[in-house]
Write a protein that holds these residues in place. Structure first.
Motif, short mmCIF file in Angstrom:
data_model
loop_
_atom_site.label_atom_id
_atom_site.label_comp_id
_atom_site.label_asym_id
_atom_site.label_seq_id
_atom_site.Cartn_x
_atom_site.Cartn_y
_atom_site.Cartn_z
N TYR A 312 -35.43 -25.99 -10.37
CA TYR A 312 -34.12 -26.24 -9.77
C TYR A 312 -34.21 -27.44 -8.84
O TYR A 312 -35.30 -27.89 -8.46
CB TYR A 312 -33.61 -25.00 -9.03
CG TYR A 312 -34.38 -24.63 -7.78
CD1 TYR A 312 -33.88 -24.95 -6.51
CD2 TYR A 312 -35.59 -23.94 -7.86
CE1 TYR A 312 -34.58 -24.60 -5.37
CE2 TYR A 312 -36.28 -23.60 -6.73
CZ TYR A 312 -35.79 -23.93 -5.47
OH TYR A 312 -36.47 -23.59 -4.34
N TYR A 321 -40.04 -22.43 -8.98
CA TYR A 321 -40.11 -21.08 -8.40
C TYR A 321 -40.66 -20.15 -9.45
O TYR A 321 -40.18 -20.12 -10.60
CB TYR A 321 -38.73 -20.62 -7.96
CG TYR A 321 -38.69 -19.23 -7.37
CD1 TYR A 321 -39.08 -18.99 -6.06
CD2 TYR A 321 -38.25 -18.16 -8.13
CE1 TYR A 321 -39.04 -17.72 -5.53
CE2 TYR A 321 -38.21 -16.88 -7.61
CZ TYR A 321 -38.60 -16.66 -6.30
OH TYR A 321 -38.57 -15.41 -5.77
N ASP A 328 -42.73 -20.73 -4.27
CA ASP A 328 -41.76 -21.83 -4.37
C ASP A 328 -42.47 -23.13 -3.97
O ASP A 328 -42.99 -23.23 -2.85
CB ASP A 328 -40.57 -21.56 -3.46
CG ASP A 328 -39.40 -22.48 -3.77
OD1 ASP A 328 -39.60 -23.48 -4.49
OD2 ASP A 328 -38.29 -22.20 -3.31
N THR A 551 -30.07 -16.40 -11.65
CA THR A 551 -31.02 -17.13 -12.48
C THR A 551 -31.73 -16.22 -13.48
O THR A 551 -32.01 -16.64 -14.59
CB THR A 551 -32.06 -17.84 -11.60
OG1 THR A 551 -32.70 -16.87 -10.75
CG2 THR A 551 -31.39 -18.90 -10.73
N TYR A 559 -32.53 -12.05 -9.55
CA TYR A 559 -33.00 -13.27 -8.90
C TYR A 559 -31.85 -14.28 -8.92
O TYR A 559 -31.18 -14.46 -9.94
CB TYR A 559 -34.22 -13.84 -9.61
CG TYR A 559 -35.42 -12.93 -9.57
CD1 TYR A 559 -36.27 -12.93 -8.47
CD2 TYR A 559 -35.70 -12.07 -10.63
CE1 TYR A 559 -37.38 -12.09 -8.43
CE2 TYR A 559 -36.79 -11.23 -10.59
CZ TYR A 559 -37.63 -11.24 -9.49
OH TYR A 559 -38.71 -10.41 -9.44
N CYS A 560 -31.66 -14.96 -7.80
CA CYS A 560 -30.51 -15.85 -7.71
C CYS A 560 -30.79 -16.97 -6.72
O CYS A 560 -31.75 -16.91 -5.93
CB CYS A 560 -29.26 -15.08 -7.30
SG CYS A 560 -29.42 -14.26 -5.70
N LEU A 561 -29.94 -17.97 -6.77
CA LEU A 561 -29.92 -19.05 -5.79
C LEU A 561 -28.63 -18.95 -5.01
O LEU A 561 -27.57 -18.67 -5.59
CB LEU A 561 -29.99 -20.41 -6.49
CG LEU A 561 -31.33 -20.80 -7.13
CD1 LEU A 561 -31.15 -21.99 -8.03
CD2 LEU A 561 -32.38 -21.10 -6.06
N ASN A 567 -33.91 -19.29 -2.87
CA ASN A 567 -34.11 -18.21 -3.84
C ASN A 567 -34.01 -16.86 -3.15
O ASN A 567 -34.56 -16.65 -2.07
CB ASN A 567 -35.49 -18.34 -4.51
CG ASN A 567 -35.50 -19.38 -5.59
OD1 ASN A 567 -35.00 -19.14 -6.69
ND2 ASN A 567 -36.05 -20.55 -5.28
#
Length: 1191
Positions: A312, A321, A328, A551, A559-561, A567
């Motif tokens: 990303y 990540y 990360d 994500t 899991y997400c941003l 993250n």
């Protein structure tokens, strides 16, 4: 300079995204500014043209207090971030600082010699900045004021403050006076963290100032606005300045480079004010028409997932990540040096794991991409600078090893390149594509405005096609068998060949999504995490405080941003959608284990199970007896229904139980339910239809005890007891009826006795009439319950913790249930009732030959509830099948098939969406005929209703019974062809009204027909065009014949008729007619034109050719027109279907959404006069009449 009446613009107009939730009234003057504070709950400050400052609590909609002191219009107000202060600027050339707790003015700042346009506190220091039309910006030091108003720590400070109050002192002093603008300054504001000030003035300039402890000076001037600068401010999170102006623009400036990077414009509205959100990346700008809320930069990070890794972009660095280790790291910088464009972060990211290469695609310069090949040893070393391979293109994605595809929008083609950025292949796309997405190795998902297709680059074939809303993202499942297409407000789930599965619509914006390991699509909106099952069922998993971008989904972890590029891992409860998925896939073992171990409950889950046909499963989640009763009836579990009915013990529930037991044929439960409701009439009829004469006799005696005359008569009638009927009629005084009954049925002794009592009032019985005696037939069979279907016990039967005992005594239940268990209206129990009957019999006589002889009437105790007859296997009532007409509507998108299923509402909705039809009156008979003709009606007997059978298309005896076919439709394309021939014949014979009915009937039939092939679809569309042209032409000809007094209009209508697309014989007749009308009106030049056109058609009738040659010969001697016509045959035109005037090429027009008839723009939204169905200018998706269009 901003005018005093328009500093902010209208305050009641908002954008659609920001609708007002609260309206504060009692302000009858112009409101010029407002501010808010976080020190106390929900205050907001207003200032206006009445010289007053009003402080409101916006949640309770009430003005708390008013501050008075200014002597002229107030320009701005602002709350202090820390202290209970308000600063206000006014046209009285002063600035006032107020304490809103004590509601007093604590300081007046004087020094400006013109209107003070704005004043604001420094976010951290004890400073105030003000701007005035005296062309200066002043910075005020309010440190002494702070020390004065804050409670002194000791007596010395308190004494010093007292001396200052008595002998005068300065609480606020001017620290700097900034001069540099050539005209009045409208706005000035501090930088949130740096010692910088920015100002904007009527000299159209934005100036940047720097200050230190001793002085302040001008740093630079930003030029670009072409009118007065209304407001200017620093962005809270980025090194930019935002300004707006009366030149109808908002400009964004780079603080470091001091250059303009972006400009936003409005067409008609001047901008006046700016405000920034304290926490979110949002700006608001007020203009003449209201306000807009906008973002300066896209907040969604560009990312790409590959296995356990997430690549990303954050802060213009490519980062890696790892999901398993939560590690990360920075990989490489992707900053583009020298770029002056704003909002240049990548929009999309594509990663190739085989080449360890990354494609970053952005919208800079109309669309560009950067290709980075990441060395293995560079991960974790962010200082490694790579020279990117750069190119232009709307979209860029990897499609194979060493190959990536670039969209060339200008030529509508895809360029396939290698890692050296060299073109190796070009392919023209099948549709006008504005973006491409990955669709598997060698395949592209091409997006148009209203559809997507899958294109094979090798074979250059379209593998799938799907109509969709405008798609923003395409997300493939882990096995590449399904794809989720995300638009702004919809989620479309399809297979890998773009076969549609389901569509979900959301009212708020959809942000992101990902597939979990079970094939469930998890997606996010602005404030929710939701799920979507393969069949379209959806629900909410979790509520969000801030938007996130998913994500990856792994088990119960998402899991997400977030918007800051951080993250996050969010734990969710997946029990609900896993349970629904197990039901959908019929994994009943898993369902059983989840029921035993999970706390699945709630009305939503119960309603879902009921809706999906699993009421027996829903029984295990419910403890409420009423709900259990309803679910038991729905699932056919009669024993649980009996147990719940006994707990509830209400008449309505016993009645419903009786109805369900009767449907199942469980006569014992029916009898018990009727007993509990004391419904003697239904009990008597039940005994009649089941042939239980013994209990019917008991019902007669009970009716006699209760003195129910009608009950006695009915039971006697059911039993066929003529003596009893005569006795009842005689006892109630109906002697004529008793006499007739006895006479007709041959009871001579009773008849003679009654004849003597009647005397002269003896009724006359007609002679010679055939007597029909009211004697019921004797029952042939008297047995137990109706035959029931023996099926295997359901998988969920053993789960009922409250279920009934399965082992029953085979001899414990009588085939007809227990004897009567009744409590009469007087509260007498069965034993008392029996005594009443017995005593009555004894009192009437002691002789054994007389009396009622009721020794055998033994009524059982009340609590003995009959049970269903035991069988070797358990009975489970079969679930009700789906009616054929419901299958038609579920599987069809054709209006005709919905009308055949008598679902007229959905048929009308389909026609409205597909063809824009709004007038359904002409289609009423069509819909009714479709429904009637697609069903067959079988009468069974006079006492039973007619059975309706659906007629399926192409059915035969060898057809599979479980496979349902579409309905057989009475209207077909061949029928329209017959109508077309009839219309042609009527037109040839000059029967224009009859022909008009035929052609319009074709237009009314086509929306409901269904054809098979694409070729037939094209023929249907051609038929619409033919019918439309004939209807328009015939309407004009009929109008011409009605306007014989206007020769000019007659000639024009005849001329327009010749430009309709008619068959050649009819075109010749129309040309001959127009030639004749114009020749008679002495428009010889126009008549010669029609004669030439007629001769060009090579007429077969000699008289037509001869007449045309004669007219042409005579007209060429004197080519003049006596009348000027609105007709130019050289300029192509279409005819307005309402006004019958030509619309020449280049003029604006609108079209009917169904028949494509043309209209002048004034008739937008009016009913089409040709088809009489749709409206002019309506939006429609187009005619859908064949399954081939869907495939």
């Amino acid at each position: 300079m901003p005018t005093m009446a328009s500093t902010i613009g209208p305050t009641t107009t908002t954008t659609s995204a920001m609708m007002p939730s609260t309206t504060l009234t009692s302000l009858n003057i112009a409101v010029r500014a407002l501010g808010s504070t976080q020190l106390v709950a929900n205050p907001i400050g207003f200032r206006g043209d009445d010289y007053k400052i009003k402080v409101w609590n916006y949640k309770i909609h009430r003005c708390l207090f008013t501050l008075l002191g200014h002597l002229d219009y107030i320009r701005t107000v602002q709350f202090h971030n820390e202290y209970p202060w308000i600063v206000s600027a006014s046209d009285d050339q002063t600035i006032r600082i107020w304490n809103w707790q004590s509601r007093t003015c604590i300081s007046v700042l004087t020094g400006h010699n013109h209107y003070v346009m704005c004043a604001s506190f420094h976010p951290k220091e004890d400073l105030v900045v003000s701007a005035s039309l005296d062309q200066t910006v002043r910075v005020w030091d309010i440190g002494s004021l702070r020390k004065k108003t804050v409670s002194p720590a000791d007596d010395i400070l308190r004494l010093s403050q007292m001396n200052t109050d008595l002998f005068g002192g300065v609480d606020v002093v001017v620290k700097y006076v900034l001069e540099g603008h050539d005209r009045g300054v409208n706005w000035a504001s501090f930088h949130p963290s740096l010692p910088l000030i920015v100002s904007g003035a009527d000299d159209r300039q934005v100036k940047l100032w720097r200050m230190n402890d001793t002085k302040a000076w001008e740093v630079d001037t930003l030029r670009g606005h072409v009118n007065n600068v209304s407001c200017v401010m620093f962005h809270a999170r980025q090194d930019i300045i935002v300004s707006n102006s009366e030149d109808k623009s908002i400009r964004v400036w780079d603080v470091t480079k001091r250059t303009g990077v972006q400009t936003f414009r409005r067409e008609h509205d001047r901008f006046w004010i700016l405000a920034s959100h304290p926490e979110m990346n949002l700006l608001a700008a007020g203009h003449d028409g209201g306000m807009i809320v906008f973002k300066l930069e896209r907040e969604r990070p560009a990312f790409s997932v590959s296995g356990d890794f997430l690549y990303y972009v954050k802060d213009r660095f490519l980062r890696l990540y790892e999901f398993s280790t939560v590690k990360d790291t920075q990989v490489i910088p992707i900053r583009r040096p020298g770029s002056t464009s704003f909002n240049q972060n990548p929009r999309t990211l594509s990663y190739s794991p085989t080449d360890n290469a990354v494609l970053a695609c952005s919208v800079v310069d109309g669309g560009s991409y950067e290709l980075y090949v990441v060395p293995k040893d560079s991960i974790g070393r962010s200082d490694t600078v790579q020279e990117a391979k750069i190119g232009t293109g709307g979209s860029a994605i990897f499609v194979a090893r060493n190959r990536f595809a670039i969209l060339d929008r200008s030529n509508n083609q895809v360029l396939v390149k290698n890692l050296k950025n060299e073109i190796v292949k070009k392919s023209t796309l099948p549709i006008a594509t504005d973006a491409i997405f990955y669709a598997g190795t060698g395949n592209l998902l091409c997006r148009a405005e209203d559809r997507v297709v899958i294109f094979d680059l090798q074979q250059r074939l379209v593998l799938g096609d799907l109509q969709t809303p405008f798609i923003k993202y395409a997300i493939w499942s882990n096995d590449m068998e399904g794809v989720a297409l995300l638009s702004k407000h919809a989620v479309v789930i399809a297979t890998k060949k773009l076969v549609h599965r389901c569509t979900l619509h959301e009212t708020i914006r959809i942000k992101s999504g990902a597939w979990d390991d079970n094939g469930v699509f998890i997606y996010t909106t602005l404030n929710h995490i939701k799920y979507c099952l393969p069949n379209g069922d959806n629900g909410i998993i979790k509520t969000l405080d801030v938007p996130i971008y998913i994500t990856k989904v792994s088990g119960s972890i998402i899991y997400c941003l977030d918007r800051d590029g951080k993250n996050r891992a969010i734990n969710i409860d997946a029990t609900e959608y896993i349970f629904k998925l197990s039901l959908l896939k019929k994994f009943f073992d898993h369902v059983m284990s989840m029921i035993r171990s999970s706390q699945l409950c709630g009305q939503a889950m119960i309603a879902y199970l009921q809706q999906k046909g699993f009421p027996d499963v829903a029984l295990h989640f419910v403890k409420d007896e009423r709900t259990r009763f309803n679910l038991a009836l729905e699932s056919g579990n009669i024993q649980i229904a009996v147990a719940s009915a006994k707990e509830i013990n209400e008449k309505d529930h016993w009645y419903r139980l009786g109805v369900e037991a009767l449907r199942q044929g469980n006569a014992g439960i029916v009898e018990y339910a009727y007993q509990r409701t004391k419904n003697f009439e239904r009990l008597s009829f039940l005994y009649l239809v089941t042939g239980n004469m013994d209990k019917l006799s008991k019902m007669l005696k009970i009716a006699e005890v209760k003195n129910d005359v009608m009950g006695q008569f009915h039971n006697a009638l059911y039993l066929g007891d003529i003596h009893e009927r005569v006795k009842i009629l005689e006892n109630v005084g109906h002697l004529p009826l008793a006499y007739i009954t006895a006479k007709v049925h041959g009871l001579h002794e009773d008849a003679e006795r009654l004849e003597a009592q009647l005397g002269d009032k003896l009724p006359i019985i007609p002679e010679g009439k055939t007597r029909s005696l009211l004697v019921p037939p004797s029952p042939l069979i008297c047995g137990g319950d109706w035959p029931l279907l023996n099926v295997v016990k359901g998988i969920f039967e053993s789960l009922d913790s409250r279920g009934v005992e399965e082992e029953e005594d085979e001899d414990g239940v009588d085939a007809w249930g227990k004897d009567l268990d009744i409590v009469n209206d007087d509260g007498l129990q069965n034993e008392d009732l029996e005594e009443m009957i017995t005593d009555k019999g004894v009192n009437e006589g002691n002789d054994e030959e007389e009396g009622w002889d009721l020794e055998d009437l033994e009524l059982p105790p009340e609590d003995n509830t009959p049970k269903a007859p035991s069988r070797s296997s358990v009975f489970v009532i079969p679930t009700t099948g789906i009616p054929v007409i419901e299958i038609w509507t579920q599987k069809s998108s054709f209006a005709g098939e919905h009308a055949a299923a008598r679902n007229f509402y959905t048929a009308m909705r389909l026609l409205f969406r597909q063809l824009g039809i709004r007038n359904f009156t002409p289609l009423k008979t069509v819909f009714v005929d479709l429904h009637t003709a697609s069903h067959s009606y079988l009468p069974i007997s006079s006492s039973t209703p007619v059975i309706s059978l659906a007629i399926e298309k192409g059915w035969n005896e060898s057809a599979t019974p479980t496979v349902r076919r579409p309905p057989a439709l009475i209207f077909s394309f061949s029928l329209c062809g017959e109508k077309l021939k009839a219309g042609y014949r009527a037109t040839t014979n000059g029967k224009f009204k009859e022909a008009l009915q035929f052609f319009r009937s074709i237009l009314h039939t086509i929306p409901v027909i269904v054809v098979e092939s694409r070729r037939e679809v094209d023929e249907v569309k051609e038929l619409i065009d033919i019918a439309k042209e004939y209807v328009l032409g015939l309407q004009m000809e009929l109008t011409r014949r009605e306007n014989r007094e206007n020769p000019v209009r007659q000639q024009e209508l005849a001329a327009y008729f010749t430009h309709c697309k008619l068959q050649t014989p009819h075109l010749r007749l129309a040309l001959l007619n127009a030639m004749t009308v114009c020749y008679k009106a002495r428009n010889l030049n126009t008549a010669a034109t029609f004669a030439r056109r007629l001769l060009e058609t090579n007429p077969t009738a000699e008289n037509q050719a001869r007449t045309a040659r004669q007219v042409l010969k005579n007209a060429e001697r004197n080519l003049i027109d006596e009348h000027e016509l609105n007709y130019d045959f050289r300029n192509p035109f279409v005819v307005c279907a309402v006004t019958y005037v030509p619309i020449y090429r280049g003029q604006k027009d609108i079209a009917c959404s169904y028949c494509n008839s043309r209209f002048v723009p004034d008739y937008q939204g009016q009913l089409c006069t040709v088809c009489n169905l749709a409206v002019a200018g309506a939006d429609a998706s187009g005619l859908l009449c064949s399954p081939s269009q869907i495939r």
